[in-house]
Write a protein that holds these residues in place. Structure first.
Motif, PDB file in Angstrom:
ATOM      1  N   LEU A 123      -1.966 -10.201  -0.658  1.00  0.00           N
ATOM      2  CA  LEU A 123      -1.143  -9.006  -0.437  1.00  0.00           C
ATOM      3  C   LEU A 123       0.287  -9.390  -0.095  1.00  0.00           C
ATOM      4  N   SER A 124       1.214  -8.617  -0.638  1.00  0.00           N
ATOM      5  CA  SER A 124       2.621  -8.710  -0.211  1.00  0.00           C
ATOM      6  C   SER A 124       3.124  -7.268  -0.154  1.00  0.00           C
ATOM      7  N   LEU A 125       4.351  -7.078   0.263  1.00  0.00           N
ATOM      8  CA  LEU A 125       4.881  -5.716   0.182  1.00  0.00           C
ATOM      9  C   LEU A 125       5.036  -5.315  -1.281  1.00  0.00           C
ATOM     10  N   THR A 126       5.350  -6.289  -2.123  1.00  0.00           N
ATOM     11  CA  THR A 126       5.643  -5.973  -3.530  1.00  0.00           C
ATOM     12  C   THR A 126       4.430  -5.417  -4.286  1.00  0.00           C
ATOM     13  N   ASN A 127       3.213  -5.718  -3.811  1.00  0.00           N
ATOM     14  CA  ASN A 127       2.029  -5.192  -4.525  1.00  0.00           C
ATOM     15  C   ASN A 127       1.144  -4.333  -3.619  1.00  0.00           C
ATOM     16  N   LEU A 128       1.740  -3.772  -2.591  1.00  0.00           N
ATOM     17  CA  LEU A 128       0.948  -3.070  -1.560  1.00  0.00           C
ATOM     18  C   LEU A 128       0.049  -1.970  -2.141  1.00  0.00           C
ATOM     19  N   ASP A 129       0.611  -1.089  -2.960  1.00  0.00           N
ATOM     20  CA  ASP A 129      -0.211   0.032  -3.447  1.00  0.00           C
ATOM     21  C   ASP A 129      -1.308  -0.454  -4.391  1.00  0.00           C
ATOM     22  N   ALA A 130      -0.991  -1.471  -5.194  1.00  0.00           N
ATOM     23  CA  ALA A 130      -2.004  -2.008  -6.126  1.00  0.00           C
ATOM     24  C   ALA A 130      -3.163  -2.619  -5.339  1.00  0.00           C
ATOM     25  N   VAL A 131      -2.855  -3.349  -4.265  1.00  0.00           N
ATOM     26  CA  VAL A 131      -3.927  -3.941  -3.461  1.00  0.00           C
ATOM     27  C   VAL A 131      -4.715  -2.836  -2.754  1.00  0.00           C
ATOM     28  N   ALA A 132      -4.013  -1.832  -2.241  1.00  0.00           N
ATOM     29  CA  ALA A 132      -4.719  -0.736  -1.555  1.00  0.00           C
ATOM     30  C   ALA A 132      -5.715  -0.073  -2.507  1.00  0.00           C
ATOM     31  N   GLU A 133      -5.278   0.148  -3.749  1.00  0.00           N
ATOM     32  CA  GLU A 133      -6.190   0.776  -4.712  1.00  0.00           C
ATOM     33  C   GLU A 133      -7.375  -0.127  -5.014  1.00  0.00           C
ATOM     34  N   ARG A 134      -7.091  -1.439  -5.154  1.00  0.00           N
ATOM     35  CA  ARG A 134      -8.181  -2.383  -5.457  1.00  0.00           C
ATOM     36  C   ARG A 134      -9.209  -2.406  -4.324  1.00  0.00           C
ATOM     37  N   VAL A 135      -8.712  -2.470  -3.113  1.00  0.00           N
ATOM     38  CA  VAL A 135      -9.605  -2.541  -1.953  1.00  0.00           C
ATOM     39  C   VAL A 135     -10.435  -1.254  -1.865  1.00  0.00           C
ATOM     40  N   ARG A 136      -9.769  -0.137  -2.119  1.00  0.00           N
ATOM     41  CA  ARG A 136     -10.486   1.148  -2.071  1.00  0.00           C
ATOM     42  C   ARG A 136     -11.592   1.179  -3.130  1.00  0.00           C
ATOM     43  N   THR A 137     -11.257   0.670  -4.329  1.00  0.00           N
ATOM     44  CA  THR A 137     -12.261   0.651  -5.399  1.00  0.00           C
ATOM     45  C   THR A 137     -13.419  -0.267  -5.047  1.00  0.00           C
ATOM     46  N   LEU A 138     -13.123  -1.419  -4.459  1.00  0.00           N
ATOM     47  CA  LEU A 138     -14.196  -2.350  -4.102  1.00  0.00           C
ATOM     48  C   LEU A 138     -15.097  -1.733  -3.033  1.00  0.00           C
ATOM     49  N   GLY A 139     -14.481  -0.998  -2.105  1.00  0.00           N
ATOM     50  CA  GLY A 139     -15.271  -0.257  -1.111  1.00  0.00           C
ATOM     51  C   GLY A 139     -16.092  -1.126  -0.183  1.00  0.00           C
ATOM     52  N   ALA A 140     -15.677  -2.366   0.041  1.00  0.00           N
ATOM     53  CA  ALA A 140     -16.426  -3.275   0.922  1.00  0.00           C
ATOM     54  C   ALA A 140     -15.660  -3.460   2.232  1.00  0.00           C
ATOM     55  N   ASP A 141     -16.371  -3.899   3.280  1.00  0.00           N
ATOM     56  CA  ASP A 141     -15.689  -4.221   4.543  1.00  0.00           C
ATOM     57  C   ASP A 141     -14.568  -5.213   4.231  1.00  0.00           C
ATOM     58  N   THR A 142     -13.402  -4.967   4.804  1.00  0.00           N
ATOM     59  CA  THR A 142     -12.206  -5.737   4.429  1.00  0.00           C
ATOM     60  C   THR A 142     -11.579  -6.366   5.660  1.00  0.00           C
ATOM     61  N   LEU A 143     -11.277  -7.636   5.524  1.00  0.00           N
ATOM     62  CA  LEU A 143     -10.596  -8.362   6.599  1.00  0.00           C
ATOM     63  C   LEU A 143      -9.218  -8.771   6.107  1.00  0.00           C
ATOM     64  N   ILE A 144      -8.179  -8.261   6.746  1.00  0.00           N
ATOM     65  CA  ILE A 144      -6.805  -8.639   6.397  1.00  0.00           C
ATOM     66  C   ILE A 144      -6.443  -9.852   7.250  1.00  0.00           C
ATOM     67  N   VAL A 145      -5.969 -10.902   6.593  1.00  0.00           N
ATOM     68  CA  VAL A 145      -5.673 -12.151   7.308  1.00  0.00           C
ATOM     69  C   VAL A 145      -4.172 -12.422   7.225  1.00  0.00           C
ATOM     70  N   CYS A 146      -3.500 -12.358   8.380  1.00  0.00           N
ATOM     71  CA  CYS A 146      -2.062 -12.661   8.421  1.00  0.00           C
ATOM     72  C   CYS A 146      -1.890 -14.174   8.542  1.00  0.00           C
TER      73      CYS A 146
END
Ligand code: 3SL
Length: 241
Positions: A123-146
């Motif tokens: 994830l970056s700011l440049t692809n934020l919405d694309a990643v959000a959509e992907r994660v939503r589609t996958l629908g699995a528990d998600t861990l964001i790692v900074c």
């Protein structure tokens, strides 16, 4: 609803039990490694191999001379590398069709620290919405790692993490995830925009001092690409997911 959690540093990832479902990891290094990954793929790179050490990168080049070496130490391209870690400075003529071996101080380390059982997106700011959509589609528990910066927390990574959580507010949020989302939206409001919020970070100031103002501007762009870099566990390459 799936659960969303945030690890503010790679070594704060919660322990995983071996029988837990894999879920999805989303690694962030806004300045600049994960922004660089999306930009390299957009420029036509065939794939990216993220490695932790410069020795590893150099031995890959020795074994396979057609790969390009990219990355940084102290923000600057190491000796003998084909390029640094500058998304604004990518030469599409150079990278098109090539595999890029990328080693950076924090971002590639974070990618390596994600358990091998977990699918891993960048994830970056440049692809934020694309990643959000992907994660939503996958629908699995998600861990964001900074990724953080030199072992410390990074406000710019937490900004992007919070914006991703904010787009998934209907999910079950851990307290850390909820706090991160509230802080991100608050900080953008208080700063007067995303670029201004990003520029307040220590890391952005350091990059500007090194002459990478164009990179800070590049990394501050919101959702300008649909590319979601994903680690292919079989090939070890990061490719468009
Ligand atoms: O540490 C990293 O992974 C880098 O992205 C840091 S820098 O912005 O390239 O210096």
């Amino acid at each position: 609803m799936p659960k969303i959690n945030v690890a503010v540093l790679p070594d704060r990832m919660p322990p995983r039990s071996p029988d837990a479902p894999p879920g999805v990891a989303v690694v962030i290094d806004v300045l600049r490694a994960t922004t660089m990954m999306a930009a390299l793929l957009d420029a036509g790179a065939a794939g990216i191999r993220a490695v932790r050490s410069m020795n590893e990168a150099r031995s890959m080049k020795a074994r396979e001379p057609s790969v390009l070496l990219a990355g940084e130490r102290g923000g600057l391209a190491p000796d003998g590398f084909d390029m640094g870690n500058s998304p604004a400075g990518i030469d599409p003529e150079l990278v098109r069709g090539r595999t890029v071996v990328l080693t950076t101080t924090n971002g590639t380390r974070a990618v390596e620290m994600v358990p091998a059982s977990m699918p891993c997106l960048m994830l970056s700011l440049t692809n934020l919405d694309a990643v959000a959509e992907r994660v939503r589609t996958l629908g699995a528990d998600t861990l964001i790692v900074c990724s953080g910066t030199d072992g410390g927390r990074s406000s710019e990574d937490e900004l992007a993490a919070g914006l991703l959580v904010d787009r998934l507010r209907t999910w079950t949020m851990t307290d850390t995830a909820e706090d991160t989302a509230d802080l991100a939206t608050g900080s953008i409001g208080a700063s007067g925009g995303i670029e201004a919020a990003l520029r307040r970070s220590f890391h952005a100031e350091r990059l500007v001092g090194l002459g990478f103002d164009a990179d800070v501007r590049f990394c501050a762009q919101l959702s300008v690409t649909r590319t979601v870099p994903a680690l292919n566990r079989r090939s070890g390459l990061i490719v468009p997911g």
